[in-house]
Scaffold this active site. Sequence first.
Site, PDB file in Angstrom:
ATOM      1  N   THR A 168       0.863  -1.191   0.000  1.00 51.08           N
ATOM      2  CA  THR A 168       0.000   0.000   0.000  1.00 51.08           C
ATOM      3  C   THR A 168       0.892   1.232   0.000  1.00 51.08           C
ATOM      4  O   THR A 168       2.008   1.188   0.502  1.00 51.08           O
ATOM      5  CB  THR A 168      -0.862  -0.042   1.284  1.00 51.08           C
ATOM      6  N   VAL A 197     -14.104  -3.207   1.495  1.00 50.96           N
ATOM      7  CA  VAL A 197     -13.459  -1.895   1.534  1.00 50.96           C
ATOM      8  C   VAL A 197     -12.644  -1.831   2.815  1.00 50.96           C
ATOM      9  O   VAL A 197     -13.128  -2.221   3.878  1.00 50.96           O
ATOM     10  CB  VAL A 197     -14.508  -0.764   1.490  1.00 50.96           C
ATOM     11  N   GLY A 198     -11.412  -1.362   2.697  1.00 51.45           N
ATOM     12  CA  GLY A 198     -10.524  -1.326   3.866  1.00 51.45           C
ATOM     13  C   GLY A 198     -10.295   0.074   4.399  1.00 51.45           C
ATOM     14  O   GLY A 198     -10.940   1.043   3.984  1.00 51.45           O
ATOM     15  N   GLY A 220      -1.307  -1.580   6.545  1.00 53.14           N
ATOM     16  CA  GLY A 220      -1.300  -2.805   7.343  1.00 53.14           C
ATOM     17  C   GLY A 220      -2.651  -3.488   7.312  1.00 53.14           C
ATOM     18  O   GLY A 220      -3.442  -3.286   6.383  1.00 53.14           O
ATOM     19  N   GLY A 222      -6.086  -3.895   7.453  1.00 52.37           N
ATOM     20  CA  GLY A 222      -7.119  -2.857   7.404  1.00 52.37           C
ATOM     21  C   GLY A 222      -8.182  -3.002   8.474  1.00 52.37           C
ATOM     22  O   GLY A 222      -8.615  -2.010   9.065  1.00 52.37           O
TER      23      GLY A 222
HETATM   24  N1  ASP Z   1      -4.461  -1.350   4.794  1.00 50.08           N
HETATM   25  C1  ASP Z   1      -4.672  -1.975   3.525  1.00 50.08           C
HETATM   26  C2  ASP Z   1      -6.014  -2.653   3.537  1.00 50.08           C
HETATM   27  O1  ASP Z   1      -6.334  -3.324   4.508  1.00 50.08           O
HETATM   28  C3  ASP Z   1      -3.631  -2.965   3.142  1.00 50.08           C
HETATM   29  C4  ASP Z   1      -2.205  -2.563   3.411  1.00 50.08           C
HETATM   30  O2  ASP Z   1      -1.925  -1.480   3.900  1.00 50.08           O
HETATM   31  O3  ASP Z   1      -1.313  -3.340   3.076  1.00 50.08           O
HETATM   32  O4  ASP Z   1      -6.723  -2.568   2.580  1.00 50.08           O
END
Ligand code: ASP
Length: 373
Positions: A168, A197-198, A220, A222
């Site tokens: 991300t 949706v995160g 991280g 989500g």
């Molecule tokens: N935070 C993002 C999500 O959960 C994924 C990530 O940051 O790697 O969609």
Amino acid sequence: MPPQRDRVAGPRVPSILVHGGAGADPVEGRDELRAGVRVAILEGWRILAGGGSALDAVERAVRALEDHPRFNAGRGSVLTSAGAVETDASIMEGDRLQCGAVGAVSRIANPVTLARRVMEASRHILLVGEGALAFARAQGLPECDPEALVTERQRLRHRELVPATKGTVGAVALDRNGTIAAATSTGGLAGKLPGRVGDSALIGCGTYAESSIGGVSCTGDGEAIMRVVLARRALDDLKEADDPEYAARVAVDLLVEEGRGHGGLILLDWRGRMGWAHSTPLMPVALMSPAGQMDGTGSQLFNYLALGGRAAVASRPRPGTGSHEIIALNLPFAGSGNIRPTIMEPSRIARSAQMPSDKSVPPRLEFRRQFNS
Ligand code: ASP
């Protein structure tokens, strides 16, 4: 306008900080990640250095990472359980708490730009799925073949069920006017259910900016980030402690202990001081700010890059100018040469970059291990 209580009026030293996602250490391909965040920071920095806005700078930096196939955002995003790309993104400007976001969007190569359109050209904050796509069309944003966002690497990982390293992306910036902006963009979690949706689409969770306090971009797990509303909570910690590095660490502890997940975040305060932390083995970070501009010397370059839990900063005299240039090195990629290393906290680095006089920045090489390495 948010309360301006603690904020001192006057021009700011612009600063920008980007991340390329908290996750596993890919072992091979680190150089690519380093090059990616470097390009992004330079693109964002070019805007700030030219007197442009923090909002433009974070959008530009995030776009650069969305275009880079190695990061999990835009092209190169991880695939859903159905084998498709569905992206989330958000952007926020901290003067008037303006924000925009999109969730579960396909066919858009630069979701951060669509999020910005939602912020500026709609009366809503979050649009998802087909509705977001219809809005993009109405706005004349380019639509792409969904396959164009799928890289061979992600197709292979999907087919072989390889757990994806994350990737991300996000950026926070402070411009000369004292405006702080933040943005985050992601393909989400590999193998997620279609329609999930995160945090990256949720203001207060993945992204937040309030110019009188600071700006944050998270990465991280989500669901864990959402559970603790991490970005806003990090700003609350920052307001309380007035120490970006400490606030970042406290926020990651919160993510791990109460959110029950892992990840990281980058954080910038209203003075341009920076902090970041992660509970994962790797979170590529690049940052840039000119030192000395506060007192008009304007001649030092501050550029600190962290990757793989190790980083280095060096400063050296600029020939004939009487000033010092601070340069970034990345351990273990760069040798420490003949300069004696010492330990230094990022918050102190940020402070030293704003020292009032060139003479107060001695030539040196400094490095530290990241907290979680
Ligand atoms: N935070 C993002 C999500 O959960 C994924 C990530 O940051 O790697 O969609």
